[in-house]
Design a protein around this motif. Sequence first.
Motif, mmCIF file in Angstrom:
data_model
loop_
_atom_site.group_PDB
_atom_site.id
_atom_site.type_symbol
_atom_site.label_atom_id
_atom_site.label_comp_id
_atom_site.label_asym_id
_atom_site.label_seq_id
_atom_site.Cartn_x
_atom_site.Cartn_y
_atom_site.Cartn_z
ATOM 1 N N ILE A 149 0.904 -1.146 -0.160
ATOM 2 C CA ILE A 149 0.114 0.101 -0.002
ATOM 3 C C ILE A 149 1.138 1.261 -0.183
ATOM 4 O O ILE A 149 0.511 2.212 -0.625
ATOM 5 C CB ILE A 149 -0.984 0.070 1.189
ATOM 6 N N SER A 150 1.903 1.252 0.889
ATOM 7 C CA SER A 150 2.838 2.266 0.822
ATOM 8 C C SER A 150 3.354 2.622 -0.320
ATOM 9 O O SER A 150 3.719 3.742 -0.956
ATOM 10 C CB SER A 150 4.097 2.076 1.902
ATOM 11 N N LYS A 151 4.052 1.785 -1.377
ATOM 12 C CA LYS A 151 4.486 1.781 -2.708
ATOM 13 C C LYS A 151 3.441 2.157 -3.485
ATOM 14 O O LYS A 151 3.817 3.143 -4.123
ATOM 15 C CB LYS A 151 5.109 0.551 -2.916
ATOM 16 N N ALA B 34 -10.735 1.882 -3.985
ATOM 17 C CA ALA B 34 -10.562 0.876 -5.115
ATOM 18 C C ALA B 34 -9.260 0.128 -4.792
ATOM 19 O O ALA B 34 -9.088 -0.904 -5.458
ATOM 20 C CB ALA B 34 -10.500 1.244 -6.596
ATOM 21 N N VAL B 35 -8.135 0.591 -4.733
ATOM 22 C CA VAL B 35 -6.899 0.126 -4.612
ATOM 23 C C VAL B 35 -6.384 0.001 -3.100
ATOM 24 O O VAL B 35 -6.080 -1.174 -2.484
ATOM 25 C CB VAL B 35 -5.810 0.935 -5.243
ATOM 26 N N ALA B 36 -5.916 0.938 -2.406
ATOM 27 C CA ALA B 36 -5.461 1.066 -0.951
ATOM 28 C C ALA B 36 -6.509 0.212 -0.126
ATOM 29 O O ALA B 36 -5.859 -0.556 0.706
ATOM 30 C CB ALA B 36 -5.144 2.367 -0.561
ATOM 31 N N GLN B 37 -7.549 0.408 -0.002
ATOM 32 C CA GLN B 37 -8.301 -0.165 0.872
ATOM 33 C C GLN B 37 -8.869 -1.657 0.514
ATOM 34 O O GLN B 37 -9.444 -2.199 1.413
ATOM 35 C CB GLN B 37 -9.818 0.564 1.298
ATOM 36 N N ALA B 38 -8.887 -2.056 -0.808
ATOM 37 C CA ALA B 38 -9.017 -3.115 -1.352
ATOM 38 C C ALA B 38 -7.746 -4.282 -1.281
ATOM 39 O O ALA B 38 -8.147 -5.308 -1.323
ATOM 40 C CB ALA B 38 -9.650 -3.247 -2.762
ATOM 41 N N THR B 39 -6.647 -3.643 -1.428
ATOM 42 C CA THR B 39 -5.598 -4.619 -1.227
ATOM 43 C C THR B 39 -5.369 -5.700 -0.165
ATOM 44 O O THR B 39 -5.059 -6.729 -0.449
ATOM 45 C CB THR B 39 -4.185 -3.750 -1.247
ATOM 46 N N PRO B 40 -5.690 -5.338 1.221
ATOM 47 C CA PRO B 40 -5.559 -6.244 2.174
ATOM 48 C C PRO B 40 -6.882 -7.224 2.484
ATOM 49 O O PRO B 40 -6.964 -7.980 3.230
ATOM 50 C CB PRO B 40 -5.568 -5.527 3.439
ATOM 51 N N MET C 235 -16.904 10.373 4.284
ATOM 52 C CA MET C 235 -16.410 9.794 3.173
ATOM 53 C C MET C 235 -16.852 8.432 2.684
ATOM 54 O O MET C 235 -16.418 8.149 1.426
ATOM 55 C CB MET C 235 -15.071 10.190 2.699
ATOM 56 N N GLY C 236 -17.055 7.564 3.404
ATOM 57 C CA GLY C 236 -17.298 6.143 3.291
ATOM 58 C C GLY C 236 -16.211 5.416 3.266
ATOM 59 O O GLY C 236 -16.330 4.007 2.584
ATOM 60 N N PHE C 237 -15.118 6.016 3.779
ATOM 61 C CA PHE C 237 -13.788 4.896 3.808
ATOM 62 C C PHE C 237 -13.947 4.017 4.681
ATOM 63 O O PHE C 237 -14.872 3.899 5.565
ATOM 64 C CB PHE C 237 -12.749 5.875 4.255
ATOM 65 N N ARG C 238 -13.129 2.951 4.723
ATOM 66 C CA ARG C 238 -13.788 1.644 5.440
ATOM 67 C C ARG C 238 -12.417 1.625 6.703
ATOM 68 O O ARG C 238 -11.254 2.083 6.478
ATOM 69 C CB ARG C 238 -12.978 0.207 4.757
ATOM 70 N N ASP C 239 -12.956 1.442 7.636
ATOM 71 C CA ASP C 239 -11.989 1.345 9.139
ATOM 72 C C ASP C 239 -11.455 -0.340 8.816
ATOM 73 O O ASP C 239 -12.296 -1.045 9.003
ATOM 74 C CB ASP C 239 -12.890 1.805 10.235
ATOM 75 N N LEU C 240 -10.337 -0.409 8.947
ATOM 76 C CA LEU C 240 -9.785 -1.502 8.302
ATOM 77 C C LEU C 240 -9.927 -2.782 9.484
ATOM 78 O O LEU C 240 -10.140 -3.736 9.509
ATOM 79 C CB LEU C 240 -8.124 -1.659 7.977
ATOM 80 N N LYS C 241 -9.847 -2.123 10.705
ATOM 81 C CA LYS C 241 -9.997 -2.921 11.966
ATOM 82 C C LYS C 241 -11.506 -3.546 11.923
ATOM 83 O O LYS C 241 -11.607 -4.638 12.305
ATOM 84 C CB LYS C 241 -9.707 -2.206 13.110
ATOM 85 N N ALA C 242 -12.467 -2.582 12.004
ATOM 86 C CA ALA C 242 -13.893 -3.065 11.900
ATOM 87 C C ALA C 242 -14.211 -4.163 10.808
ATOM 88 O O ALA C 242 -14.931 -4.978 10.940
ATOM 89 C CB ALA C 242 -14.831 -1.645 11.840
ATOM 90 N N PHE C 243 -13.625 -3.639 9.632
ATOM 91 C CA PHE C 243 -13.834 -4.313 8.235
ATOM 92 C C PHE C 243 -13.404 -5.622 8.661
ATOM 93 O O PHE C 243 -13.640 -6.775 8.135
ATOM 94 C CB PHE C 243 -13.381 -3.659 7.096
ATOM 95 N N ASN C 244 -11.997 -6.049 8.980
ATOM 96 C CA ASN C 244 -11.389 -7.235 9.405
ATOM 97 C C ASN C 244 -12.155 -8.031 10.035
ATOM 98 O O ASN C 244 -12.502 -9.354 9.852
ATOM 99 C CB ASN C 244 -9.882 -6.791 9.979
#
Length: 152
Positions: free
Chosen positions: A17-19, A40-46, A98-107
């Motif tokens: 994601i950093s790259k 579409a990319v940063a939050q979908a990668t993991p 903005m509808g971004f995902r909180d990765l911890k909750a999504f996980n």
Amino acid sequence: MVGREKKKAFNRIKDQISKKIAGWKGKLLSNAGREVLIKAVAQATPTYTMNCFKLPDSLCSEINSLVGSFWWGKKEKARKIAWVSWENLCKSKKEGGMGFRDLKAFNLALLAKQGWRIQQSLGSLLHRVLKAKYFVNSSFLDAQVGKRPSYI
């Protein structure tokens, strides 16, 4: 000890994601363009990894921080003000976010979905394998974490 090894095992996701974000920073992007790239990319990668494994909370926070910095347009050394908290950006657009995902909750949601599948599909290969290894004499909900469990 296990915490460090687990974080090290999943650090590849943060590096990916950093790259990607580093490659986007040089481009002039509108807010809409940044939003699309984040979702579409940063939050979908993991997502695939989070479907099977519980990522360390610290790793989720670091990825959220990377994405937040990109959203606010932070350059390498220049600091930008985050006018809205990450929690508010993760709210739905109806609620003013903005509808971004909180990765911890999504996980956790993805893992709960897998748990539901394990409970509902008693004849599945996954259920049979996990039952034989982790909850031989009990149900899925009553299973205890054993010694040296796998990351799954």
